[in-house]
Write a protein that holds these residues in place. Structure first.
Motif, PDB file in Angstrom:
ATOM      1  N   LYS A   1      -4.128   4.200  -5.637  1.00 33.05           N
ATOM      2  CA  LYS A   1      -3.097   3.261  -6.097  1.00 33.05           C
ATOM      3  C   LYS A   1      -2.700   3.661  -7.502  1.00 33.05           C
TER       4      LYS A   1
ATOM      5  N   GLY B   1       0.802  -1.207   0.000  1.00 32.97           N
ATOM      6  CA  GLY B   1       0.000   0.000   0.000  1.00 32.97           C
ATOM      7  C   GLY B   1       0.837   1.260   0.000  1.00 32.97           C
TER       8      GLY B   1
ATOM      9  N   LEU C   1      -4.097   1.382   1.595  1.00 39.00           N
ATOM     10  CA  LEU C   1      -3.971   2.349   0.509  1.00 39.00           C
ATOM     11  C   LEU C   1      -3.755   3.771   1.028  1.00 39.00           C
TER      12      LEU C   1
END
Length: 301
Positions: free
Chosen positions: A245, A130, A213
């Motif tokens: 992302k 992440g 994330l």
């Protein structure tokens, strides 16, 4: 491609509200980003885009959003979903320690390859993915979980055009998948919207994925227009919160994310492919993504 972008302009929402900090005169939403994308298309860059209003479900903007594009590391989100879902299984703990092996070794993104620790817990590997799109952590988790399980999970949640195709490789041979991952902007924007609403597998799984994330340090594309600290933006900053992302390969730039603000929330996905022989072309893509980000910020703020 330029004509398709112009046609897509008519599909933008005519009722999208004005951000609080928009200029006093009436300005149609996303003009800067859309103009920049049109200019890119005129130079031969292929673009796919989708923006959804998470609150209303309205499609705010779309450009060839059904077309499948290479998405580089964006597909690692599908691995994170599978890991997050498995953490609900008593036999699969986030504290399970996994070893890295010589076959897992790969260069480029990530920091584990530069650390001395030969083993890390599952949850830490997911956090590394992440935060820095860690390639070594990706390969170790994929060896433990299996690509088939990731593909099955993607199909189970309804993805038909988006997939993680392979492990990360320094070089791709004739027998390897040609891309790390592929996806359509429509599906990726839907995926992030569903993460935001807690509908991917279950609310707990969605929250775990968003937590990983939220660590992302790559704010070089669309997110460069949000004014956030790349190294510390887990908490809202001026009312703005981001989960995203990115994916970068030669000739590929892609990003999918969620942007929340005082006046609303959006999910977005943009995929681009281009001839990467000239630095100017790549910089043009990056600049267009930034302008799109500024439009998104204005919409939610």
């Amino acid at each position: 491609m330029a004509s398709r972008v112009q046609e897509s302009e008519r599909r933008r929402s005519r009722n999208a509200r004005r951000g609080r900090h928009r200029a006093s005169e009436q300005v149609e939403p996303f003009v800067r980003g859309f103009t920049a994308l049109g200019e890119l298309a005129a130079t031969g860059v292929q673009v796919s885009l989708r923006i959804n209003d998470i609150t209303t479900g309205e499609v705010l903007m779309s450009v060839d959003d059904h077309v499948v594009f290479p998405t580089a590391s964006v597909g690692k989100v599908l691995l994170l979903i599978e890991v997050a879902a498995r953490l609900g299984d008593p036999d699969f703990s986030g504290l399970t320690v996994l070893d890295r092996e010589p076959l897992d070794a790969v260069a480029d993104s990530g920091i584990w390859q530069h650390l001395q620790a030969p083993s890390l817990p599952v949850a830490d590997l997911a956090a590394l993915i992440g935060a820095t799109s860690d390639n070594l952590a990706t390969n170790v988790l994929l060896r433990h979980i299996g690509l088939d399980a990731v593909r099955e999970r993607a199909e189970e949640i309804g993805l038909k055009r988006s997939a993680l195709l392979d492990i990360v490789r320094d070089r791709r041979g004739l027998d390897d998948a040609p891309q790390l991952s592929v996806g359509s902007a429509r599906e990726l924007a839907w995926l992030f919207q569903s993460l935001a609403t807690g509908e991917i597998v279950d609310p707990t799984t969605s929250r775990r994925v968003l937590g990983w994330l939220s660590l992302n340090t790559d704010l070089s594309l669309v997110a460069s227009g949000f004014g956030l600290d790349p190294l510390a933006h887990r908490e809202p900053d001026h009312g703005i919160q981001l989960f995203n992302k990115t994916g970068s390969d030669p000739g590929v730039r892609a990003e999918a994310g969620i942007l929340r603000g005082p006046s609303g929330a959006v999910s977005y996905a943009i995929c681009t492919t281009f001839d990467d022989t000239e630095l100017g072309t790549r910089l043009g893509v990056v600049d267009a993504c930034r302008l799109l980000g500024q439009d998104l910020l204005e919409y939610v703020h």
